[in-house]
Design a protein around this motif. Structure first.
Motif, mmCIF file in Angstrom:
data_model
loop_
_atom_site.group_PDB
_atom_site.id
_atom_site.type_symbol
_atom_site.label_atom_id
_atom_site.label_comp_id
_atom_site.label_asym_id
_atom_site.label_seq_id
_atom_site.Cartn_x
_atom_site.Cartn_y
_atom_site.Cartn_z
ATOM 1 N N ASN A 128 -1.893 -4.793 7.463
ATOM 2 C CA ASN A 128 -2.548 -3.508 7.102
ATOM 3 C C ASN A 128 -3.542 -3.207 7.792
ATOM 4 O O ASN A 128 -4.654 -3.241 7.520
ATOM 5 C CB ASN A 128 -2.883 -3.479 5.541
ATOM 6 N N ASP A 159 8.746 -3.057 4.305
ATOM 7 C CA ASP A 159 9.202 -4.425 3.415
ATOM 8 C C ASP A 159 9.634 -5.657 4.238
ATOM 9 O O ASP A 159 10.553 -5.795 5.015
ATOM 10 C CB ASP A 159 10.330 -4.023 2.448
ATOM 11 N N GLU A 176 4.147 -6.600 -0.829
ATOM 12 C CA GLU A 176 4.068 -5.365 -0.453
ATOM 13 C C GLU A 176 5.273 -4.694 0.253
ATOM 14 O O GLU A 176 5.886 -5.384 1.026
ATOM 15 C CB GLU A 176 2.860 -5.250 0.411
ATOM 16 N N LYS A 180 1.830 -10.201 3.751
ATOM 17 C CA LYS A 180 2.132 -9.096 3.086
ATOM 18 C C LYS A 180 2.794 -9.500 1.739
ATOM 19 O O LYS A 180 2.739 -8.619 0.806
ATOM 20 C CB LYS A 180 2.765 -7.962 3.815
ATOM 21 N N ARG A 201 0.380 4.947 3.943
ATOM 22 C CA ARG A 201 1.080 4.159 3.544
ATOM 23 C C ARG A 201 2.371 4.354 3.970
ATOM 24 O O ARG A 201 3.312 5.541 3.639
ATOM 25 C CB ARG A 201 0.890 3.797 1.824
ATOM 26 N N TYR A 206 3.076 -14.115 0.666
ATOM 27 C CA TYR A 206 1.759 -13.497 0.894
ATOM 28 C C TYR A 206 0.435 -13.972 1.397
ATOM 29 O O TYR A 206 -0.412 -13.310 1.616
ATOM 30 C CB TYR A 206 1.407 -13.111 -0.691
#
Length: 487
Positions: A404, A473, A460, A457, A469, A345
């Motif tokens: 994102n 993955d 997420e 990510k 969205r 992350y």
């Protein structure tokens, strides 16, 4: 139904129009959810102002309005309460409405830039394994013992916090571990909660789009410790220069942990491998499945918290040795071609540097370290070139890609990242806007024994582009791509 005056305890009220001796149904700060006899709390947000929706709330049946400014038109039969802060008022009203569930639990808040999710999640796991009923409020998910709910914010709004805490109380939970974000503190979401303890992890570059300066970001974190009661404990990482600052005005019992400094709880890394860490914690050796020096800090904070909450040292160490890593935090797989792919992350400069240095400490240097990394849109822009500089300095090859992008142009984000790459590292980098294509390229560039880091990510399972969205993955994607390479 509740009586309005009973749920106003501790709210700083400036003026009242109407009576507080009325029965009310529930509390809402979203006018679209208002029903007959509800209380509407008008909150001034960063995007919209709840005061603009008072009329809509009334048309849907609101019987009481909590606001910072009275509206121009006052409707007969409606109670208007002017408060110092609507955010703060919502927190106290929510706690009172649910009969202060935090008082009935041992609630521990974890704050800092990195490590919050890991520490909160692993404390939940540890106390569950010890046989307790436990709650968790985290970025990844919300757990009411066995029941899982989807998380939407690191720190939920005050209504949701108290709703879930009440659910925990109802089923007999004894402990709850909660991530406490700087946004949550600043927006008063944690007001009205009684914490048994607080944990400070570390502080580095993040959220400067919201807080503007690092000092402001630090001081907001400090407020959490300032507000802890005398009966609580405050656990702080004193290897971080901001660790001592968190203690300055706290009334809570002060407890320190560190790997490098003198502290109440100390650890030493004896072995650091892809299979785990061998640590010496307060002179006891323990093998753990977690990896890297940053996790040594996390495990030390977990150990300190467990002891302060009443577990015996040997029991805490036994439980620590059984802990499984958290989703999206240094998760790794090894393909049939012996390529190691790590998903993490890491979305701040400090976190990215920690992960890359951890990998560098473990690897032999005979293999490539290929990093795939991007930066989020509509967030702190100043960290973009810094993260690119770190990635290009500490990797063999780097692929800059989308994270994102939200409402920003992903190509513009990548261009801002590229500005941080020093001339000697230009040849190491390539930019591929499409994240799946970037991961595919990393897999194609990798040879046997090479390492791929996919950062940013983690847990997420989506990619947010222009408000939509899309399913995405990182771990699932890299597994599928490596499997295809093998065929």
């Amino acid at each position: 139904m509740k009586i309005l005056k009973d749920i106003l305890y501790k709210v700083r009220i400036e003026a009242v129009k109407g009576t507080t001796d009325i029965a009310v149904n529930k509390i809402e700060f979203d006018s679209r959810k208002i029903e007959l006899n509800d209380v509407f709390v008008a909150i001034k947000g960063t995007i919209s102002d709840g005061h603009d929706y008072i009329e809509k709330a009334l048309s849907q049946g609101a019987t009481a309005i909590i606001c910072e400014d009275f509206p121009k038109v006052i409707v007969n039969g409606v109670t208007y309460i002017k408060v110092v802060s609507s955010n703060e008022a919502l927190a106290f009203i929510a706690a009172n409405y649910f009969e202060n569930p935090s008082v009935k639990l041992k609630l521990v808040g974890i704050t800092g830039t990195n490590g919050k999710t890991t520490i909160a999640s692993l404390l939940f796991q540890l106390f569950k394994n010890a046989g307790y009923k436990v709650g968790l409020l985290s970025t990844v998910k919300i757990m009411v013992n066995e029941i899982e709910y989807k998380a939407t914010h690191t720190t939920p709004d005050s209504l949701m916090i108290n709703y879930y805490l009440n659910e925990m109380v109802e089923i007999g939970c004894e402990f709850c571990f909660m991530e406490v974000s700087s946004h949550g503190i600043h927006q008063k979401r944690t007001e009205g909660l009684q914490f048994q303890g607080g944990v400070f992890t570390n502080l580095s570059h993040d959220h400067l789009d919201y807080h503007k300066t690092f000092a402001e970001y630090r001081d907001v974190k400090k407020v959490f410790f300032d507000n802890l009661p005398k009966a609580a404990f405050a656990i702080s990482n004193v290897d971080d220069k901001n660790g001592a600052i968190m203690f300055q005005n706290t009334k809570a019992k002060k407890i320190t942990y560190a790997l490098k400094s003198y502290a109440d709880y100390k650890a030493q890394i004896l072995e650091n491998q892809f299979t785990g860490l061998l640590l010496k914690i307060n002179n006891h050796e323990v093998w753990t499945k977690l990896i890297g020096s940053f996790n040594a800090y996390n495990l030390l904070a977990i150990f300190a918290t467990a002891i302060e909450l009443g577990l015996e040292e040997q029991e805490a160490l036994r439980l620590i040795s059984a802990l499984e890593s958290v989703s999206g935090r240094f998760q790794y797989i090894v393909s049939e071609q012996k390529i190691t792919a790590i998903v993490d992350y890491a979305h701040t400069p400090d976190a990215l540097e920690n992960v890359l240095k951890t990998i560098d400490d473990i690897r032999t240097k005979n293999e490539q370290l290929i990093t795939v990394v991007g930066c989020g849109g509509d967030r702190d822009k100043t960290k973009r070139p810094i993260m690119a500089q770190i990635a290009s300095e500490l990797s063999t090859k780097v692929i800059f890609t989308s994270d994102n992008p939200r409402t920003e142009n992903p190509e513009s984000i990548i261009e801002e990242m590229e500005k941080g790459v020093e001339p000697q590292n230009f040849k190491k980098t390539v930019s591929i806007v499409d994240r799946k294509q970037a991961i595919k390229t990393a897999c194609q560039l990798a040879n046997s024994n090479d390492i791929i880091l996919i950062a940013g990510k983690g847990h997420e399972t989506y990619q947010e582009i222009n408000g939509v969205r899309h399913d995405f993955d990182d771990l699932k994607t890299v597994v599928e791509l490596l499997e295809k390479l093998n065929k």
